[in-house]
Design a protein around this motif. Structure first.
Motif, PDB file in Angstrom:
ATOM      1  N   ASP A 157       9.021  -8.778  18.188  1.00 52.29           N
ATOM      2  CA  ASP A 157       8.427 -10.005  17.669  1.00 52.29           C
ATOM      3  C   ASP A 157       7.136  -9.764  16.906  1.00 52.29           C
ATOM      4  O   ASP A 157       6.668 -10.649  16.188  1.00 52.29           O
ATOM      5  N   GLU A 158       6.550  -8.571  17.065  1.00 49.98           N
ATOM      6  CA  GLU A 158       5.256  -8.313  16.446  1.00 49.98           C
ATOM      7  C   GLU A 158       5.344  -7.467  15.191  1.00 49.98           C
ATOM      8  O   GLU A 158       4.385  -7.413  14.424  1.00 49.98           O
ATOM      9  N   VAL A 159       6.474  -6.800  14.977  1.00 50.43           N
ATOM     10  CA  VAL A 159       6.653  -5.927  13.813  1.00 50.43           C
ATOM     11  C   VAL A 159       7.990  -6.254  13.168  1.00 50.43           C
ATOM     12  O   VAL A 159       9.030  -6.182  13.818  1.00 50.43           O
ATOM     13  N   SER A 160       7.956  -6.600  11.880  1.00 45.33           N
ATOM     14  CA  SER A 160       9.213  -6.922  11.190  1.00 45.33           C
ATOM     15  C   SER A 160       9.809  -5.699  10.508  1.00 45.33           C
ATOM     16  O   SER A 160      11.034  -5.515  10.496  1.00 45.33           O
ATOM     17  N   GLN A 161       8.956  -4.851   9.939  1.00 42.89           N
ATOM     18  CA  GLN A 161       9.421  -3.692   9.197  1.00 42.89           C
ATOM     19  C   GLN A 161       8.425  -2.540   9.359  1.00 42.89           C
ATOM     20  O   GLN A 161       7.269  -2.747   9.755  1.00 42.89           O
ATOM     21  N   ALA A 191      -4.681   4.194   5.827  1.00 44.81           N
ATOM     22  CA  ALA A 191      -5.592   3.288   6.529  1.00 44.81           C
ATOM     23  C   ALA A 191      -6.943   3.326   5.830  1.00 44.81           C
ATOM     24  O   ALA A 191      -7.634   4.347   5.839  1.00 44.81           O
ATOM     25  N   GLY A 192      -7.290   2.243   5.165  1.00 45.91           N
ATOM     26  CA  GLY A 192      -8.583   2.122   4.508  1.00 45.91           C
ATOM     27  C   GLY A 192      -8.694   2.752   3.144  1.00 45.91           C
ATOM     28  O   GLY A 192      -9.765   2.717   2.529  1.00 45.91           O
ATOM     29  N   SER A 193      -7.611   3.307   2.619  1.00 49.17           N
ATOM     30  CA  SER A 193      -7.716   3.977   1.328  1.00 49.17           C
ATOM     31  C   SER A 193      -6.348   4.008   0.645  1.00 49.17           C
ATOM     32  O   SER A 193      -5.370   3.455   1.139  1.00 49.17           O
ATOM     33  N   ILE A 194      -6.304   4.701  -0.496  1.00 48.89           N
ATOM     34  CA  ILE A 194      -5.072   4.885  -1.253  1.00 48.89           C
ATOM     35  C   ILE A 194      -5.002   6.342  -1.712  1.00 48.89           C
ATOM     36  O   ILE A 194      -5.965   7.095  -1.569  1.00 48.89           O
ATOM     37  N   GLY A 195      -3.870   6.736  -2.278  1.00 49.11           N
ATOM     38  CA  GLY A 195      -3.708   8.092  -2.750  1.00 49.11           C
ATOM     39  C   GLY A 195      -4.543   8.383  -3.984  1.00 49.11           C
ATOM     40  O   GLY A 195      -4.868   7.484  -4.769  1.00 49.11           O
ATOM     41  N   ARG A 196      -4.867   9.644  -4.141  1.00 50.67           N
ATOM     42  CA  ARG A 196      -5.628  10.073  -5.321  1.00 50.67           C
ATOM     43  C   ARG A 196      -4.811   9.825  -6.587  1.00 50.67           C
ATOM     44  O   ARG A 196      -3.586   9.943  -6.601  1.00 50.67           O
ATOM     45  N   THR A 197      -5.521   9.535  -7.659  1.00 53.34           N
ATOM     46  CA  THR A 197      -4.861   9.331  -8.950  1.00 53.34           C
ATOM     47  C   THR A 197      -5.373  10.296 -10.007  1.00 53.34           C
ATOM     48  O   THR A 197      -5.033  10.160 -11.185  1.00 53.34           O
ATOM     49  N   LEU A 201       1.158  -6.198  -1.704  1.00 46.27           N
ATOM     50  CA  LEU A 201       0.641  -7.533  -1.417  1.00 46.27           C
ATOM     51  C   LEU A 201       1.718  -8.570  -1.090  1.00 46.27           C
ATOM     52  O   LEU A 201       1.479  -9.457  -0.276  1.00 46.27           O
ATOM     53  N   PRO A 202       2.928  -8.485  -1.661  1.00 50.58           N
ATOM     54  CA  PRO A 202       3.948  -9.475  -1.291  1.00 50.58           C
ATOM     55  C   PRO A 202       4.550  -9.281   0.103  1.00 50.58           C
ATOM     56  O   PRO A 202       5.253 -10.177   0.597  1.00 50.58           O
ATOM     57  N   LEU A 203       4.290  -8.144   0.753  1.00 46.54           N
ATOM     58  CA  LEU A 203       4.894  -7.874   2.055  1.00 46.54           C
ATOM     59  C   LEU A 203       4.217  -8.681   3.161  1.00 46.54           C
ATOM     60  O   LEU A 203       3.075  -9.121   3.036  1.00 46.54           O
ATOM     61  N   ARG A 204       4.930  -8.829   4.267  1.00 48.73           N
ATOM     62  CA  ARG A 204       4.394  -9.546   5.421  1.00 48.73           C
ATOM     63  C   ARG A 204       3.285  -8.748   6.082  1.00 48.73           C
ATOM     64  O   ARG A 204       3.264  -7.512   6.055  1.00 48.73           O
ATOM     65  N   SER A 220      -1.411  -1.394   9.142  1.00 56.39           N
ATOM     66  CA  SER A 220      -0.472  -2.477   8.846  1.00 56.39           C
ATOM     67  C   SER A 220      -0.845  -3.098   7.513  1.00 56.39           C
ATOM     68  O   SER A 220      -1.986  -2.973   7.035  1.00 56.39           O
ATOM     69  N   VAL A 221       0.107  -3.778   6.917  1.00 61.79           N
ATOM     70  CA  VAL A 221      -0.172  -4.451   5.653  1.00 61.79           C
ATOM     71  C   VAL A 221      -1.254  -5.506   5.846  1.00 61.79           C
ATOM     72  O   VAL A 221      -2.164  -5.649   5.019  1.00 61.79           O
ATOM     73  N   GLY A 222      -1.197  -6.234   6.951  1.00 62.68           N
ATOM     74  CA  GLY A 222      -2.209  -7.260   7.196  1.00 62.68           C
ATOM     75  C   GLY A 222      -3.601  -6.691   7.301  1.00 62.68           C
ATOM     76  O   GLY A 222      -4.561  -7.235   6.744  1.00 62.68           O
ATOM     77  N   ARG A 223      -3.723  -5.592   8.018  1.00 64.54           N
ATOM     78  CA  ARG A 223      -5.033  -4.958   8.164  1.00 64.54           C
ATOM     79  C   ARG A 223      -5.546  -4.459   6.818  1.00 64.54           C
ATOM     80  O   ARG A 223      -6.721  -4.651   6.470  1.00 64.54           O
TER      81      ARG A 223
END
Length: 235
Positions: A160-164, A174-180, A199-202, A216-219
């Motif tokens: 019930d707490e995780v859909s995907q 967590a807190g960042s993105i990949g280097r570009t 951004l469109p994900l739950r 998580s996406v929300g975090r």
């Protein structure tokens, strides 16, 4: 569902094994440098049979042992066509100067091992689905870190707490993105990928990155500075 992971190699890249449960076929996500022994150990512990290797992108710390896993268990390797050439030449993804520095950091004083393309390589393209013994992975193409960067998304049933669950590689941390700033990287593409494919994900989608802890996406939507700027229209 059985989902387990371990960090492998000098860069501690996360390798994941995913199966319906003990005794089933499994997917191996990102078997990078020094991952083969970990894959063998986890597979033996849970009586798993690797049936597919899923590569999130072509950097060596995520595919170094892809050929070894594929050869040992006779399974296909899935990778985006734009990064496929890196299966046989992973150092092509970094500059000559960075490659020389990296060899020193990793203690690779001699010749690199011979990289060859696995016998069965399959194209993982945007929107494709890959079935591995009853688990369906949906592919999302998210260029920016490399031209062929992907994430893989699976449903997480009976929770019930995780859909995907998302296997994000070096796309989202967590807190960042990949280097570009590496060969083939593109910051504008990265921003578009984050806007269109995250951004469109739950909010309850769990993110399992290529390095570091899960999130998580929300975090990330509320704390990751890149996603916050995109959501606010500032990027």
């Amino acid at each position: 569902m059985l989902l387990t992971s371990f960090p492998a190699g000098p860069l501690q890249a996360n390798c994941y094994l995913v199966a319906r449960g003990p005794g089933a076929g499994c997917a191996v996500v990102d078997p990078g440098m020094d991952a083969i022994e970990g894959v063998r150990s986890v597979a033996a512990e849970h009586d798993l049979t690797p049936q597919a290797v899923l590569v999130t992108h072509g950097h060596f710390d995520h595919l170094w042992n892809a050929q070894d896993v594929a050869a040992e268990w006779g399974c296909p390797v899935w990778i985006h066509p734009a990064d496929r050439h890196l299966l046989s030449d992973p150092m092509a993804a970094i500059s000559n100067e960075s490659a020389a520095m990296l060899r020193g950091q990793l203690g690779l004083d001699g010749e690199l091992p011979e990289f060859v393309e696995p016998a069965d390589v399959r194209d993982a393209v945007d929107g494709a689905t890959i079935d591995v013994d009853g688990i369906t992975f949906t592919v999302a193409h998210v260029p920016g870190h490399t031209p062929g960067t992907l994430y893989y998304l699976i449903d997480y049933p009976d929770n019930d707490e995780v859909s995907q669950v998302m296997f994000s590689g070096d796309f989202l941390f967590a807190g960042s993105i990949g280097r570009t700033d590496l060969v083939g990287g593109s910051h504008p593409q990265m921003i578009d990928s984050l806007r269109d494919k995250v951004l469109p994900l739950r909010d309850d989608v769990v993110v399992l990155p290529g390095h570091g802890p899960q999130t998580s996406v929300g975090r990330e939507r509320t704390t990751n500075p890149y996603l916050v700027q995109i959501a606010d229209g500032l990027a």
